[in-house]
Design a protein around this motif. Sequence first.
Motif, PDB file in Angstrom:
ATOM      1  N   UNK A   1       0.846  -1.199   0.000  1.00 43.81           N
ATOM      2  CA  UNK A   1       0.000   0.000   0.000  1.00 43.81           C
ATOM      3  C   UNK A   1       0.879   1.246   0.000  1.00 43.81           C
ATOM      4  N   UNK A   2       0.297   2.401  -0.313  1.00 45.53           N
ATOM      5  CA  UNK A   2       1.079   3.653  -0.238  1.00 45.53           C
ATOM      6  C   UNK A   2       1.654   3.906   1.152  1.00 45.53           C
ATOM      7  N   UNK A   3       1.044   3.287   2.185  1.00 43.49           N
ATOM      8  CA  UNK A   3       1.533   3.444   3.564  1.00 43.49           C
ATOM      9  C   UNK A   3       2.615   2.424   3.910  1.00 43.49           C
ATOM     10  N   UNK A   4       2.917   1.493   3.003  1.00 47.18           N
ATOM     11  CA  UNK A   4       3.961   0.503   3.241  1.00 47.18           C
ATOM     12  C   UNK A   4       3.472  -0.801   3.858  1.00 47.18           C
ATOM     13  N   UNK A   5       2.162  -1.037   3.853  1.00 49.75           N
ATOM     14  CA  UNK A   5       1.606  -2.271   4.423  1.00 49.75           C
ATOM     15  C   UNK A   5       1.378  -3.301   3.323  1.00 49.75           C
ATOM     16  N   UNK A   6       1.695  -4.583   3.582  1.00 49.16           N
ATOM     17  CA  UNK A   6       1.354  -5.629   2.619  1.00 49.16           C
ATOM     18  C   UNK A   6      -0.173  -5.772   2.545  1.00 49.16           C
ATOM     19  N   UNK A   7      -0.703  -5.749   1.345  1.00 46.42           N
ATOM     20  CA  UNK A   7      -2.147  -5.907   1.141  1.00 46.42           C
ATOM     21  C   UNK A   7      -2.384  -6.913   0.027  1.00 46.42           C
ATOM     22  N   UNK A   8      -3.608  -7.357  -0.138  1.00 43.49           N
ATOM     23  CA  UNK A   8      -3.963  -8.326  -1.175  1.00 43.49           C
ATOM     24  C   UNK A   8      -3.064  -9.554  -1.125  1.00 43.49           C
ATOM     25  N   UNK A   9      -2.817 -10.047   0.080  1.00 47.33           N
ATOM     26  CA  UNK A   9      -1.929 -11.198   0.272  1.00 47.33           C
ATOM     27  C   UNK A   9      -2.631 -12.457  -0.214  1.00 47.33           C
ATOM     28  N   UNK A  10      -1.930 -13.230  -1.028  1.00 47.63           N
ATOM     29  CA  UNK A  10      -2.497 -14.409  -1.662  1.00 47.63           C
ATOM     30  C   UNK A  10      -1.462 -15.531  -1.631  1.00 47.63           C
ATOM     31  N   UNK A  11      -1.843 -16.715  -1.173  1.00 50.90           N
ATOM     32  CA  UNK A  11      -0.943 -17.870  -1.172  1.00 50.90           C
ATOM     33  C   UNK A  11      -0.849 -18.405  -2.605  1.00 50.90           C
ATOM     34  N   UNK A  12       0.382 -18.563  -3.104  1.00 48.54           N
ATOM     35  CA  UNK A  12       0.559 -19.110  -4.456  1.00 48.54           C
ATOM     36  C   UNK A  12       1.250 -20.467  -4.460  1.00 48.54           C
ATOM     37  N   UNK A  13       1.881 -20.842  -3.319  1.00 48.47           N
ATOM     38  CA  UNK A  13       2.504 -22.163  -3.234  1.00 48.47           C
ATOM     39  C   UNK A  13       2.705 -22.493  -1.764  1.00 48.47           C
ATOM     40  N   UNK A  14       2.571 -23.777  -1.440  1.00 45.04           N
ATOM     41  CA  UNK A  14       2.741 -24.195  -0.047  1.00 45.04           C
ATOM     42  C   UNK A  14       3.228 -25.626   0.011  1.00 45.04           C
ATOM     43  N   UNK A  15       4.056 -25.879   1.014  1.00 45.87           N
ATOM     44  CA  UNK A  15       4.479 -27.245   1.310  1.00 45.87           C
ATOM     45  C   UNK A  15       4.628 -27.375   2.814  1.00 45.87           C
ATOM     46  N   UNK A  16       4.001 -28.338   3.422  1.00 43.23           N
ATOM     47  CA  UNK A  16       2.878 -29.108   2.909  1.00 43.23           C
ATOM     48  C   UNK A  16       1.622 -28.253   2.888  1.00 43.23           C
ATOM     49  N   UNK A  17       0.606 -28.744   2.225  1.00 46.46           N
ATOM     50  CA  UNK A  17      -0.628 -28.004   1.998  1.00 46.46           C
ATOM     51  C   UNK A  17      -1.256 -27.483   3.289  1.00 46.46           C
ATOM     52  N   UNK A  18      -1.482 -26.191   3.346  1.00 49.15           N
ATOM     53  CA  UNK A  18      -2.226 -25.509   4.419  1.00 49.15           C
ATOM     54  C   UNK A  18      -1.635 -25.595   5.816  1.00 49.15           C
ATOM     55  N   UNK A  19      -0.468 -26.170   5.994  1.00 50.03           N
ATOM     56  CA  UNK A  19       0.101 -26.293   7.339  1.00 50.03           C
ATOM     57  C   UNK A  19       0.584 -24.943   7.859  1.00 50.03           C
ATOM     58  N   UNK A  20       1.240 -24.159   7.022  1.00 51.28           N
ATOM     59  CA  UNK A  20       1.852 -22.907   7.461  1.00 51.28           C
ATOM     60  C   UNK A  20       1.175 -21.659   6.890  1.00 51.28           C
ATOM     61  N   UNK A  21       0.171 -21.829   6.056  1.00 48.22           N
ATOM     62  CA  UNK A  21      -0.446 -20.686   5.370  1.00 48.22           C
ATOM     63  C   UNK A  21      -0.973 -19.622   6.326  1.00 48.22           C
ATOM     64  N   UNK A  22      -1.765 -20.011   7.316  1.00 48.07           N
ATOM     65  CA  UNK A  22      -2.353 -19.037   8.240  1.00 48.07           C
ATOM     66  C   UNK A  22      -1.277 -18.295   9.036  1.00 48.07           C
ATOM     67  N   UNK A  23      -0.269 -19.023   9.515  1.00 50.29           N
ATOM     68  CA  UNK A  23       0.814 -18.389  10.280  1.00 50.29           C
ATOM     69  C   UNK A  23       1.611 -17.431   9.395  1.00 50.29           C
TER      70      UNK A  23
END
Length: 137
Positions: free
Chosen positions: A88-110
């Motif tokens: 963002x213009x304020x320097x915050x990560x926005x529109x965060x999207x998971x594009x790859x994970x190993x293993x599936x969904x284990x670490x995505x939320x964290x």
Amino acid sequence: MKGHKIFFTTILSATVLGSCASTQSQIIAENNGVIQYQSRCANHSATKEENLANSSHDMLLSTKAPKYPIKAARKRIEGYTKLEYDISPEGKPININVIEAYPSDVFNAAAIESFSGWRYKPQASSCQSIQLDFKLE
């Protein structure tokens, strides 16, 4: 987790791919436990990532270490989550999207929770990517 050291490492890789609209991630491929999700920014080019990784790193002001998922730590599971995002213009990560994970969904939320707390120099930018590695040592 008495007696165990938990290390968190990041591999910074960034790429600017033009404007992109936000979409929900859908699985597009699975190979040996690596899950690839649909990118809202098209394919991330390794060459562009390598060329821009240093500029993205230079923009980074602060990070927030993620909480290692308890179930993964107990089972001694390591892995990673690759995210794409805009700044963002304020320097915050926005529109965060998971594009790859190993293993599936284990670490995505964290990974998403932690990365949401990172801060960059105030300057809007779009379609960058980063990989957050989760390792026990």
